[in-house]
Design a protein around this motif. Structure first.
Motif, PDB file in Angstrom:
ATOM      1  N   GLY A   1      -3.877  42.155 -18.163  1.00 55.63           N
ATOM      2  CA  GLY A   1      -5.105  42.340 -17.408  1.00 55.63           C
ATOM      3  C   GLY A   1      -5.031  41.743 -16.013  1.00 55.63           C
TER       4      GLY A   1
ATOM      5  N   GLU B   1      -7.720  40.684 -12.463  1.00 53.71           N
ATOM      6  CA  GLU B   1      -9.068  40.428 -11.981  1.00 53.71           C
ATOM      7  C   GLU B   1      -8.998  40.122 -10.493  1.00 53.71           C
ATOM      8  OE1 GLU B   1     -10.360  37.189 -14.490  1.00 53.71           O
ATOM      9  OE2 GLU B   1      -9.425  35.688 -13.185  1.00 53.71           O
TER      10      GLU B   1
ATOM     11  N   THR C   1     -14.398  41.164 -10.022  1.00 53.35           N
ATOM     12  CA  THR C   1     -14.020  42.392 -10.718  1.00 53.35           C
ATOM     13  C   THR C   1     -13.047  42.046 -11.836  1.00 53.35           C
ATOM     14  OG1 THR C   1     -14.269  43.691  -8.695  1.00 53.35           O
ATOM     15  CG2 THR C   1     -12.996  44.697 -10.479  1.00 53.35           C
TER      16      THR C   1
ATOM     17  N   CYS D   1     -10.775  43.240 -15.080  1.00 54.63           N
ATOM     18  CA  CYS D   1     -10.163  44.491 -15.525  1.00 54.63           C
ATOM     19  C   CYS D   1      -9.110  44.174 -16.587  1.00 54.63           C
ATOM     20  CB  CYS D   1      -9.547  45.221 -14.332  1.00 54.63           C
ATOM     21  SG  CYS D   1      -9.294  46.984 -14.627  1.00 54.63           S
TER      22      CYS D   1
ATOM     23  N   GLU E   1      -7.922  45.757 -19.028  1.00 50.00           N
ATOM     24  CA  GLU E   1      -6.975  46.806 -19.399  1.00 50.00           C
ATOM     25  C   GLU E   1      -5.990  47.141 -18.278  1.00 50.00           C
ATOM     26  OE1 GLU E   1     -10.499  48.728 -17.476  1.00 50.00           O
ATOM     27  OE2 GLU E   1     -10.298  47.217 -19.009  1.00 50.00           O
ATOM     28  N   ALA E   2      -6.162  46.562 -17.084  1.00 48.67           N
ATOM     29  CA  ALA E   2      -5.301  46.881 -15.939  1.00 48.67           C
ATOM     30  C   ALA E   2      -3.881  46.386 -16.159  1.00 48.67           C
ATOM     31  CB  ALA E   2      -5.872  46.270 -14.667  1.00 48.67           C
TER      32      ALA E   2
ATOM     33  N   ASP F   1      -4.732  50.067 -11.117  1.00 48.00           N
ATOM     34  CA  ASP F   1      -5.707  50.028 -12.211  1.00 48.00           C
ATOM     35  C   ASP F   1      -6.896  49.154 -11.859  1.00 48.00           C
ATOM     36  OD1 ASP F   1      -3.903  51.571 -13.712  1.00 48.00           O
ATOM     37  OD2 ASP F   1      -3.168  49.847 -14.852  1.00 48.00           O
ATOM     38  N   LEU F   2      -6.662  48.026 -11.220  1.00 51.88           N
ATOM     39  CA  LEU F   2      -7.732  47.128 -10.813  1.00 51.88           C
ATOM     40  C   LEU F   2      -8.699  47.839  -9.882  1.00 51.88           C
ATOM     41  CD1 LEU F   2      -9.031  44.285 -10.748  1.00 51.88           C
ATOM     42  CD2 LEU F   2      -7.449  43.737  -8.882  1.00 51.88           C
TER      43      LEU F   2
ATOM     44  N   THR G   1      -9.751  50.705 -10.019  1.00 54.89           N
ATOM     45  CA  THR G   1     -10.648  51.622 -10.733  1.00 54.89           C
ATOM     46  C   THR G   1     -11.734  50.903 -11.517  1.00 54.89           C
ATOM     47  OG1 THR G   1      -9.302  51.707 -12.748  1.00 54.89           O
ATOM     48  CG2 THR G   1      -8.752  53.285 -10.982  1.00 54.89           C
ATOM     49  N   CYS G   2     -11.656  49.592 -11.605  1.00 54.36           N
ATOM     50  CA  CYS G   2     -12.614  48.831 -12.397  1.00 54.36           C
ATOM     51  C   CYS G   2     -13.855  48.460 -11.589  1.00 54.36           C
ATOM     52  CB  CYS G   2     -11.950  47.561 -12.945  1.00 54.36           C
ATOM     53  SG  CYS G   2     -10.679  47.939 -14.176  1.00 54.36           S
TER      54      CYS G   2
END
Length: 135
Positions: free
Chosen positions: A97, A99, A116, A118, A120-121, A126-127, A129-130
């Motif tokens: 993950g 953040e 933020t 995240c 699942e990132a 990926d981050l 998109t959170c």
């Protein structure tokens, strides 16, 4: 590597836009949230100060990506359109993950902290998109 730079720029642009609204910010900077001051200490991937339009150096992004097992943090300070400093703390968490903490307390038009998470990132892309929110 170009995708990482684009994702970092997109995340940063979105967060800076949120922090630099039209309303006049607070007369004094927002206090540092305890969620930030109490965060776990992670190995550093550096502290970078960027100018307008500059991108995060590839070696700092590689450091984050390579730290998936032990975790790491990268601090990036860049100016808003008006020139106020905003510092972004990108964090890869041990065990998975990402953040980000955004310190907009010096932004005269925003003046807030943003977080933020995240879990699942797996990458900075990926981050980006959170969803996050103010602290």
């Amino acid at each position: 590597m170009t995708a990482r730079l684009v994702a970092a720029a997109a995340l940063t642009g979105a967060l800076v836009a949120l922090l630099s609204g039209c309303a006049q910010g607070p007369a004094t900077p927002a206090p540092t949230p305890t969620q930030f001051t109490d965060r776990a200490v992670l190995p550093s991937c550096g502290e970078v100060e960027l100018g307008q339009g500059d991108e995060i150096p590839a070696e700092n992004l590689t450091c984050l990506q390579d730290a998936a097992d032990e975790g790491a943090e990268l601090a990036v300070t860049r100016p808003t359109t008006e020139g106020d400093p905003v510092t972004e703390y990108y964090r890869v968490l041990p065990g998975g993950g990402w953040e980000a903490y955004i310190d907009g307390s010096q932004d005269s038009n925003g003046g807030i902290w943003w977080f933020t998470p995240c879990p699942e990132a797996k990458t900075l892309e990926d981050l980006a998109t959170c969803q996050g929110g103010p602290l």
